[in-house]
Design a protein around this motif. Structure first.
Motif, PDB file in Angstrom:
ATOM      1  N   LEU A 291       4.306 -11.517   0.728  1.00 43.82           N
ATOM      2  CA  LEU A 291       3.456 -11.377   0.152  1.00 43.82           C
ATOM      3  C   LEU A 291       2.355 -10.565  -0.114  1.00 43.82           C
ATOM      4  O   LEU A 291       1.486 -10.414   1.217  1.00 43.82           O
ATOM      5  N   GLN A 292       1.836  -9.443  -1.245  1.00 41.72           N
ATOM      6  CA  GLN A 292       0.239  -9.482  -0.384  1.00 41.72           C
ATOM      7  C   GLN A 292      -0.593  -9.408  -1.841  1.00 41.72           C
ATOM      8  O   GLN A 292      -0.003  -9.788  -3.056  1.00 41.72           O
ATOM      9  N   PHE A 293      -2.209  -9.939  -1.613  1.00 41.19           N
ATOM     10  CA  PHE A 293      -2.971 -10.219  -2.398  1.00 41.19           C
ATOM     11  C   PHE A 293      -3.829  -8.633  -2.283  1.00 41.19           C
ATOM     12  O   PHE A 293      -4.077  -8.070  -1.083  1.00 41.19           O
ATOM     13  N   VAL A 294      -4.885  -9.215  -3.193  1.00 44.82           N
ATOM     14  CA  VAL A 294      -5.748  -8.273  -3.305  1.00 44.82           C
ATOM     15  C   VAL A 294      -7.232  -9.121  -3.837  1.00 44.82           C
ATOM     16  O   VAL A 294      -6.647  -9.570  -5.328  1.00 44.82           O
ATOM     17  N   HIS A 295      -8.611  -9.153  -3.365  1.00 48.54           N
ATOM     18  CA  HIS A 295      -9.413  -9.825  -3.988  1.00 48.54           C
ATOM     19  C   HIS A 295     -10.409  -9.755  -5.242  1.00 48.54           C
ATOM     20  O   HIS A 295      -9.911  -7.916  -5.460  1.00 48.54           O
TER      21      HIS A 295
ATOM     22  N   GLY B  92       9.977 -10.576  -2.182  1.00 49.19           N
ATOM     23  CA  GLY B  92       8.778 -10.157  -2.003  1.00 49.19           C
ATOM     24  C   GLY B  92       8.896  -8.674  -2.044  1.00 49.19           C
ATOM     25  O   GLY B  92       9.465  -7.781  -2.862  1.00 49.19           O
ATOM     26  N   ARG B  93       7.596  -8.137  -1.988  1.00 48.69           N
ATOM     27  CA  ARG B  93       7.154  -6.766  -2.285  1.00 48.69           C
ATOM     28  C   ARG B  93       5.871  -6.727  -1.061  1.00 48.69           C
ATOM     29  O   ARG B  93       5.155  -7.022  -1.134  1.00 48.69           O
ATOM     30  N   VAL B  94       6.011  -5.551  -0.445  1.00 48.62           N
ATOM     31  CA  VAL B  94       4.605  -4.451   0.433  1.00 48.62           C
ATOM     32  C   VAL B  94       4.030  -3.129   0.190  1.00 48.62           C
ATOM     33  O   VAL B  94       5.739  -2.816   0.054  1.00 48.62           O
ATOM     34  N   VAL B  95       3.456  -3.022   0.131  1.00 50.42           N
ATOM     35  CA  VAL B  95       3.183  -1.757  -0.378  1.00 50.42           C
ATOM     36  C   VAL B  95       2.064  -0.603   1.102  1.00 50.42           C
ATOM     37  O   VAL B  95       1.193  -1.278   1.335  1.00 50.42           O
ATOM     38  N   GLU B  96       1.940   0.474   1.139  1.00 40.64           N
ATOM     39  CA  GLU B  96       1.272   1.094   2.345  1.00 40.64           C
ATOM     40  C   GLU B  96      -0.267   1.345   0.903  1.00 40.64           C
ATOM     41  O   GLU B  96       0.302   1.597   0.489  1.00 40.64           O
TER      42      GLU B  96
END
Length: 353
Positions: A204-208, A288-292
């Motif tokens: 998982l990826q997160f952004v604040h 899941g998912r991961v982006v560049e």
């Protein structure tokens, strides 16, 4: 007249934060805040106009205030107040169509910023390890917020072709977290026990929230020298976390279930109003998912202040300890390791030789 910025979706806390932030910029003269319901938070010196973007009246708002910059933040996956999923979809899709139609007819609009999501890539077992902005999804999302974002971006691309004189910036945010986060994933992580899919541990990826506000601000201004803020950009904090790592840092136990059982639990939770455990969220918690994010750094010129791990740590701090606080769990493991083995002796230690 200087820069006049119109912001949609201001009744939500994230929209309210952006309105308060953008009006402090010296390049901005006026901020027009628009939503179908009055916000319960302060909007500073912004002028609030109660208007439903699903209605043609939004065109009159653009014309009366000579708006030159539109920041469309009313694309979301959660209903506001007692709203329903149908209302959310109408706002996302029909509202975007009406807003873009109004922008197309407006001679003053010169810049459009759209808050989108990495949900456009979907979550599937044969997905690539990392998505770039040009990577097509293996299977298009079949419903929910993910399908809404695909449709929204399709309308935005059509608008960009019809109005090439307007600078269009589409920001695909990863899962937004922070102390004030209001999203299906934030609701999931707030559960006392986390249901997971047996045999899967997704990345998982997160952004604040703070980074979200700053990226939207960059997109709404003229580009700085050496950067370009027109186009489509993935926005996420550096690094990834496994779902199991998230659970441990939250101090919440997990209950691994077979996929059909997770689907049933998700339906029950939606019925009870505990959380929007939708099929698309189940797919995310499975694959899941991961982006560049190279384009965000190299072209847009933005370096997030928070990594994925730091974003999640700030979210954890705001939620308080779970049933299994990491410090207490570590202390318990240390005490167990120090206990003598049955029979009075200690665990044998192996010689260095």
């Amino acid at each position: 007249m200087g820069k006049v910025v119109l912001v949609t979706g201001v009744a939500r806390r994230l929209g309210g934060r952006f309105v308060r932030r953008i009006q402090r910029d010296p390049e901005v003269d006026r901020v027009i805040a628009v939503d179908a319901v009055p916000p319960d938070h302060h909007l500073g010196a912004a002028e609030f106009i109660r208007a439903d973007i699903r209605q043609p009246t939004i065109a009159r708002v653009l014309a009366e205030h000579s708006v030159d910059t539109v920041v469309h933040m009313d694309v979301t996956g959660t209903p506001l107040g007692s709203g329903s999923r149908a209302t959310v979809k109408e706002t996302n899709v029909i509202g975007t169509m009406q807003l873009l139609g109004a922008c197309q007819k407006s001679p003053t609009v010169k810049r459009l910023v759209v808050k989108s999501s990495t949900n456009v890539y979907g979550s599937a077992p044969r997905d690539p390890a990392v998505f770039t902005e040009t990577t097509p999804p293996k299977s298009l999302p079949s419903g929910g917020f993910a399908k809404d974002t695909v449709e929204v971006e399709g309308y935005v691309r059509g608008f960009a072709r019809r109005r090439p004189d307007v600078a269009v910036c589409v920001l695909r945010f990863a899962n937004i977290l922070g102390p004030m986060a209001d999203s299906p994933l934030a609701s999931y992580f707030s559960l006392p026990v986390l249901p997971t899919v047996l045999g899967y541990d997704p990345r998982l990826q997160f952004v604040h929230e703070d980074d979200v506000i700053e990226v939207l601000r960059i997109g709404s201004h003229e580009p700085q020298r050496g950067t370009l803020n027109s186009g489509t950009f993935n926005v996420a904090g550096e690094g990834v976390l496994l779902l199991s790592q998230c659970a441990r840092r939250l101090g919440r136990p997990t209950v691994p279930l077979l996929l059909p059982a997770v689907t049933w639990v998700g339906s029950a939770m939606r019925t009870l109003g505990m959380t929007d455990f939708s099929p698309e969220q189940i797919r995310l918690l499975t694959h899941g998912r991961v982006v560049e994010t190279e384009q965000m750094r190299e072209t847009l010129g933005y370096e997030p202040k928070y990594t994925t791990a730091e974003t999640f740590a700030d979210f954890v701090h705001s939620r308080g300890p779970g049933l299994l606080p990491p410090e207490a769990l570590a202390g318990a493991m240390d005490r167990i390791a120090a206990l003598p083995v049955l029979g009075g002796g200690h665990l044998p230690t192996q010689s260095a030789n």
